[in-house]
Design a protein around this motif. Structure first.
Motif, PDB file in Angstrom:
ATOM      1  N   HIS A 196      49.394  59.400  29.690  1.00 18.59           N
ATOM      2  CA  HIS A 196      48.649  60.584  30.099  1.00 18.59           C
ATOM      3  C   HIS A 196      49.365  61.368  31.191  1.00 18.59           C
ATOM      4  N   SER A 197      50.082  60.677  32.089  1.00 21.98           N
ATOM      5  CA  SER A 197      50.734  61.328  33.225  1.00 21.98           C
ATOM      6  C   SER A 197      51.869  62.253  32.812  1.00 21.98           C
ATOM      7  N   SER A 198      52.301  62.183  31.544  1.00 20.23           N
ATOM      8  CA  SER A 198      53.451  62.973  31.108  1.00 20.23           C
ATOM      9  C   SER A 198      53.054  64.311  30.502  1.00 20.23           C
ATOM     10  N   THR A 199      51.791  64.726  30.675  1.00 20.21           N
ATOM     11  CA  THR A 199      51.347  65.965  30.053  1.00 20.21           C
ATOM     12  C   THR A 199      51.748  67.211  30.833  1.00 20.21           C
ATOM     13  N   GLY A 200      52.160  67.066  32.092  1.00 17.36           N
ATOM     14  CA  GLY A 200      52.467  68.232  32.918  1.00 17.36           C
ATOM     15  C   GLY A 200      53.565  69.104  32.343  1.00 17.36           C
ATOM     16  N   GLY A 201      54.668  68.510  31.920  1.00 16.77           N
ATOM     17  CA  GLY A 201      55.767  69.279  31.354  1.00 16.77           C
ATOM     18  C   GLY A 201      55.389  69.953  30.051  1.00 16.77           C
ATOM     19  N   LEU A 202      54.537  69.282  29.270  1.00 19.29           N
ATOM     20  CA  LEU A 202      54.098  69.876  28.014  1.00 19.29           C
ATOM     21  C   LEU A 202      53.214  71.094  28.273  1.00 19.29           C
ATOM     22  N   ILE A 203      52.397  71.030  29.314  1.00 14.58           N
ATOM     23  CA  ILE A 203      51.554  72.180  29.650  1.00 14.58           C
ATOM     24  C   ILE A 203      52.418  73.366  30.065  1.00 14.58           C
ATOM     25  N   VAL A 204      53.513  73.103  30.785  1.00 19.12           N
ATOM     26  CA  VAL A 204      54.435  74.184  31.160  1.00 19.12           C
ATOM     27  C   VAL A 204      55.058  74.801  29.907  1.00 19.12           C
TER      28      VAL A 204
END
Length: 382
Positions: A196-204
């Motif tokens: 779950h913590s790896s969603t930040g880059g995908l949101i960008v």
């Protein structure tokens, strides 16, 4: 089918009906280009606000879906009841809010049911609804457009058409309000199993996608109208865009068993970048048509892939995570016309400013494609 129709109404009509109707409203003397940009930005701002609020609304997805659809039908038809530009801006803002709510709710509800039934490959059929709605709205404008037909009447007609279609998802969501997901059925096809913590880059990346696609998605018919003034000709750009969007999601969903989602996402950004840049370097009906195919054929694939990928990584409230994704996308698309307007202050005319903005959009799509491929390689390294 219900989820597909829901997206067709909310996105194809509520979000994108303005695109084929904009050149017709200009033809009728109801709008100038500057006012049209303001109405588009108002809708994008509403979409951003709606996405941010959707992540915090504590109601069932089916309830939010019904509220969004009913409101979309009302505000779409209401555009044809007035000639006030400020009132149009308010209506388009509300339409943006409701479109975001419906997209988030339909994604959570529809994808949840597919996961519960163990049939994630049918996600392509759900997201094909956006393209079908775009094509339907474009064909409606193409068929009804004529010197004696007012664009205001066409807004009301689209509202009636959308209201009729809405009866299906309202009935089905009422009878099937919440999916019961069995253990092991929550991971869609092609998942990369990242935390779950790896969603930040995908949101960008999803935000850059919103910034990249919005200018051609807003101005393709207008660009075609600059080359030929016949609505029976320039009006074809939008149905072409929608048809490509509808078919692409179905084809890609079939191939998810053998191809990683991140790979498809990155390739789609690359193809869209080509489509975004093409009208800026080659002004012709052929280039606009190719751009419609490339952008239309990838923008809903990206939406479907991104929603599935982030939903697979989410923990707990998937509606909230999908809401953050949609908010990032909405922010990106709001920045598109703003960037074009800022560039316009330093250029000679609107066409030149739009070309520079298209180049900037293509750069954002290319950079996000490289990030996604790097993310894929990192995953394989583990």
């Amino acid at each position: 089918m219900a989820a597909m129709i829901s997206l067709a109404v909310a996105m194809g009509v509520g979000r994108f009906a303005f695109t084929p109707l904009f050149p017709l409203m200009v033809r009728d003397g109801l709008l100038a280009s500057e006012a049209g940009a303001m109405l588009a930005a108002s809708n994008y701002l509403g979409y951003l606000v709606g996405a941010m609020v959707a992540a915090r609304i504590k109601v069932k997805a089916a309830t939010l879906l019904a509220l969004g659809l009913i409101s979309t039908v009302i505000v779409t038809a209401a555009v044809g009841w007035t000639t006030s530009v400020p009132l149009w801006a308010i209506l388009r803002f509300v339409a943006g809010v409701m479109s975001a709510w419906t997209l988030v709710a339909t994604s959570a509800w529809g994808l949840g049911w597919l996961a519960a039934q163990g049939r994630p490959h049918l996600a392509g059929a759900i997201f094909a609804g956006v393209g079908l709605g775009i094509a339907a709205a474009g064909l409606f404008c193409l068929v009804t457009a004529g010197p004696e037909v007012s664009s205001l009447g066409m807004w009301i007609g689209l509202g009636v058409l959308a209201g009729t279609a809405t009866l299906v998802p309202l009935a089905v969501s009422r009878s099937l309000p919440a999916p019961v997901v069995s253990p092991g059925a929550t991971a869609p096809q092609g998942t990369s199993h990242k935390p779950h913590s790896s969603t930040g880059g995908l949101i960008v990346c999803y935000t850059l996608f919103g910034f990249g696609y919005i200018l051609p998605a807003t101005y393709l018919p207008a660009l075609a109208r600059q080359l030929v003034d016949d609505p029976q000709v320039f009006g074809l750009a939008w149905p072409l865009f929608g048809t490509a969007a509808a078919l692409s999601t179905v084809f890609v969903a079939w191939g998810l068993k053998s191809v990683n989602r991140l790979n498809i996402w990155a390739a789609s950004h690359l193809l869209m970048a080509v489509g975004v840049l093409l009208p800026a370097i080659w002004a012709s009906l052929v280039s606009v048509s190719i751009a419609a195919l490339l952008v239309g054929g990838t923008f809903m694939v990206i939406t479907m892939i991104a929603m599935q990928e982030v939903r697979a990584r989410a923990e707990g409230n998937t509606t909230a995570v999908l809401g953050r994704m949609t908010a990032g996308f909405a922010f990106g698309q709001l920045m598109g016309p703003i960037a074009s307007a800022v560039i316009g202050r330093f250029t000679a005319d609107f066409a030149t400013a739009l070309n520079y903005a298209l180049a900037l959009s293509a750069a954002g799509l290319l950079s996000s494609a490289f990030y996604l491929w790097r993310e894929l390689r990192r995953h394989h390294a583990y």
